[in-house]
Structure formats: structure tokens, C-alpha cells
Scaffold this motif. Structure first.
Motif, mmCIF file in Angstrom:
data_model
loop_
_atom_site.group_PDB
_atom_site.id
_atom_site.type_symbol
_atom_site.label_atom_id
_atom_site.label_comp_id
_atom_site.label_asym_id
_atom_site.label_seq_id
_atom_site.Cartn_x
_atom_site.Cartn_y
_atom_site.Cartn_z
ATOM 1 N N ASP A 172 0.792 -1.226 0.000
ATOM 2 C CA ASP A 172 0.000 0.000 0.000
ATOM 3 C C ASP A 172 0.826 1.279 0.000
ATOM 4 O OD1 ASP A 172 -2.337 -1.541 0.071
ATOM 5 O OD2 ASP A 172 -3.313 -0.154 1.458
ATOM 6 N N CYS A 173 2.140 1.188 -0.175
ATOM 7 C CA CYS A 173 2.931 2.415 -0.191
ATOM 8 C C CYS A 173 4.280 2.193 -0.873
ATOM 9 C CB CYS A 173 3.159 2.956 1.228
ATOM 10 S SG CYS A 173 4.200 1.916 2.271
ATOM 11 N N THR A 184 -1.894 4.494 -0.390
ATOM 12 C CA THR A 184 -3.350 4.403 -0.437
ATOM 13 C C THR A 184 -3.942 5.255 0.682
ATOM 14 O OG1 THR A 184 -3.402 2.487 1.041
ATOM 15 C CG2 THR A 184 -3.241 2.047 -1.332
ATOM 16 N N ASP A 185 -5.175 5.661 0.490
ATOM 17 C CA ASP A 185 -5.854 6.435 1.527
ATOM 18 C C ASP A 185 -6.010 5.626 2.802
ATOM 19 O OD1 ASP A 185 -6.137 8.755 0.016
ATOM 20 O OD2 ASP A 185 -8.079 8.151 -0.804
ATOM 21 N N ARG A 186 -6.273 4.306 2.665
ATOM 22 C CA ARG A 186 -6.507 3.494 3.854
ATOM 23 C C ARG A 186 -5.259 3.388 4.715
ATOM 24 N NH1 ARG A 186 -7.408 -1.927 0.231
ATOM 25 N NH2 ARG A 186 -5.242 -2.195 -0.463
ATOM 26 N N ALA A 188 -2.564 5.781 4.572
ATOM 27 C CA ALA A 188 -2.212 7.137 5.004
ATOM 28 C C ALA A 188 -3.103 7.618 6.138
ATOM 29 C CB ALA A 188 -2.291 8.094 3.824
ATOM 30 N N ALA A 189 -4.344 7.128 6.183
ATOM 31 C CA ALA A 189 -5.286 7.548 7.225
ATOM 32 C C ALA A 189 -4.822 7.158 8.617
ATOM 33 C CB ALA A 189 -6.669 6.960 6.956
ATOM 34 N N ALA A 200 -1.518 10.540 -2.990
ATOM 35 C CA ALA A 200 -2.537 9.521 -2.818
ATOM 36 C C ALA A 200 -2.751 8.736 -4.105
ATOM 37 C CB ALA A 200 -3.848 10.156 -2.378
ATOM 38 N N GLU A 203 -8.518 6.517 -6.286
ATOM 39 C CA GLU A 203 -9.521 5.569 -5.799
ATOM 40 C C GLU A 203 -9.760 4.478 -6.838
ATOM 41 O OE1 GLU A 203 -14.126 5.529 -4.105
ATOM 42 O OE2 GLU A 203 -13.173 7.414 -4.696
ATOM 43 N N GLU A 206 -5.804 1.043 -5.992
ATOM 44 C CA GLU A 206 -4.958 0.751 -4.826
ATOM 45 C C GLU A 206 -3.790 -0.173 -5.169
ATOM 46 O OE1 GLU A 206 -8.575 2.538 -3.390
ATOM 47 O OE2 GLU A 206 -8.268 0.854 -4.761
ATOM 48 N N THR A 227 -3.321 7.272 -11.253
ATOM 49 C CA THR A 227 -2.170 7.329 -10.343
ATOM 50 C C THR A 227 -0.917 7.708 -11.106
ATOM 51 O OG1 THR A 227 -3.181 5.682 -8.890
ATOM 52 C CG2 THR A 227 -0.787 5.984 -8.717
#
Length: 263
Positions: A172-173, A184-186, A188-189, A200, A203, A206, A227
Motif C-alpha cells: 500500500d505504499c 493508499t488512503d486506507r 495514510a489515514a 494519494a 480511488e 490501490e 495514479t
């Protein structure tokens, strides 16, 4: 020279025919070996185009996931740390990698405790710290042992958490430069990237979060146009590589190589 993305060497391993038995969270079909080989060749060419020496190791038919060499070791300037993979079927891959790294590094260390497991797919090295994501493949004992092993090399290890249902932290990164992370937002959150600039992932894209900064290029999986456009707008020089077959066994751009500059 930046230690987190400027490299002189990379190690890859040829995909075995047994790759169709590779581990996967979800069955989306078996990878096409010929197409996977073609994508792998493109990947190696992209690494070499930056001026790095790429060492291609032969396939290991006894280890279906052995093309994902990144999980076997953490390669730093001062030395390499051999991992202890959390998937039992992959334990032998780390032992197979150790002699190759011993030829390139003066110092090799190992995760050895029986209760420790850790895979380098959960490790993101930046200019200031080593982030290690707890996951199904990396536990607290593994993080603690790694922290002890790299302390005298001057590295600070920070434990973070991988989102539920995500295989590895770096699924995810990705590090884009010394201050910038694609995520991903999930992920980074969670706040784990406070102090960094975060780009980011779009959407629905991912799976495009796993990329690698390798010298002056950012190698990204193809098929994630929004992206890609965000990274281009941020000024990065991209190379797109097919990843459709690796993705069927939960693999991405970072998984396919060890990247380093041995001291």
C-alpha cells in the motif's frame, strides 16, 4: 548520494515454472509463465537502464514464490539482514539468498529467534528511518529483533501497522523520494506518514501503490492511469511495467528485486 533510493546493484531471480503454486490471498487464476517472463525481462531492463548492475539468479523450482526476492533480506549500506519469512513455505528462500549477499557485503546479520518472523515487503526505508509494518507475515518479535540488529548502524526503526486484509506494508505504499511517499488512503489515514509529503493513489487503483524509486526512475505497474498522471504531475520520471501475472500471486514492483549499494 541518497541512501534510500540511489543504488548501484539489484538482485532478481528468474520465475520458476512452479510459480503457478505460489501463495495468494485470492484465487484469480494462475499466472501465464511466458508472459510473466516477458514482464520480468522488462523489469530487469528498466533497472539496468539506470546504470545499476543487475544480478539475475536462477530459478528455484522448490520455492514457487522465490521470484519475490525482496522478502528475503533488508539491504542497507552498512550490511544486509537476512529475514525470517512469516510464510513457512518461504523460509528456505532466505537461506538461498544469504550466500549471494555474503559475496557483496562485508557484514551479514540474521533474524534468528524461533518466535520472530519478518519479511522485507513490510519494510520501507526512508532517509531518516526504517518503517516496519506489522502484518500476517511480520510480528512484534521480528520487528524487535531487527531493531536491535541495525541499532549500531545508526538506524531508527519505527513500528507501524499494515491495514487489515493487506498482505504487506509496501503493498500500500512506496518511497518516491526523500520526502515523498505514494500511498493508499486506507494506509495514510493511520497517520504513519506524518512529516512526509503523501501522493494519494487514485480511488480504485490501490494496486498501483506498490512501485519503486530506483535512481532517477520510478518503476510503476501499468494499468493505473490516474495514479500515473498524479506522479507525472509531481515531476517523477516513470517507467511502466506489466504486472498482470505477478499480481495473481500477490506480487508487485518492489517484490521482484533487492536494491542496494554495498558499503
Amino acid at each position: 548520494m541518497t541512501k534510500s533510493y540511489s543504488f548501484t546493484h539489484a538482485i532478481t531471480r528468474r520465475p520458476p515454472l512452479s510459480v503457478t503454486r505460489g501463495l495468494r490471498a485470492e484465487d484469480t487464476g494462475n499466472p501465464d509463465h511466458a508472459l510473466l517472463q516477458s514482464h520480468h525481462a522488462d523489469y530487469i531492463a528498466a533497472l539496468r537502464a539506470t546504470g545499476a548492475e543487475v544480478i539475475e539468479l536462477p530459478e528455484l523450482e522448490d520455492y514457487p514464490d522465490s521470484l519475490f526476492v525482496e522478502d528475503t533480506a533488508l539491504c542497507l549500506r552498512e550490511g544486509a539482514v537476512i529475514m525470517r519469512p512469516g510464510a513457512p513455505s518461504r523460509l528456505g528462500e532466505a537461506a538461498e539468498m544469504a550466500p549471494h549477499l555474503a559475496q557483496l557485503y562485508r557484514e551479514l546479520r540474521r533474524i534468528e529467534a524461533a518466535d520472530s518472523f519478518i519479511e522485507a515487503g513490510d519494510i520501507l526505508t526512508t532517509e531518516s528511518e526504517i518503517l516496519v509494518g506489522r502484518s500476517a507475515r511480520t510480528n512484534a518479535a521480528g520487528v524487535a529483533e531487527l531493531t536491535r540488529l541495525v541499532a549500531d548502524w545508526g538506524y531508527k526503526v519505527r513500528e507501524v501497522h499494515t491495514p487489515p486484509g493487506v498482505l504487506h506494508f509496501k503493498t500500500d505504499c512506496s518511497l518516491m523520494d526523500g520526502e515523498t511517499i505514494l500511498a493508499t488512503d486506507r494506509l495514510a489515514a493511520s497517520g504513519c506518514f506524518t512529516g512526509y509529503r503523501v501522493i494519494a493513489v487514485a480511488e480504485g487503483e490501490e494496486a498501483g501503490a506498490n512501485a519503486i524509486r530506483f535512481n532517477d526512475k520510478v518503476i510503476v505497474p501499468s494499468g493505473f492511469p490516474r495514479t500515473r498522471d498524479r506522479l507525472l504531475a509531481a515531476g517523477f520520471d516513470l517507467v511502466e511495467i506489466g504486472n498482470s501475472e505477478c499480481a495473481k500471486i500477490d506480487g508487485g514492483m518492489s517484490c521482484l528485486s533487492l536494491r542496494f549499494s554495498p558499503g
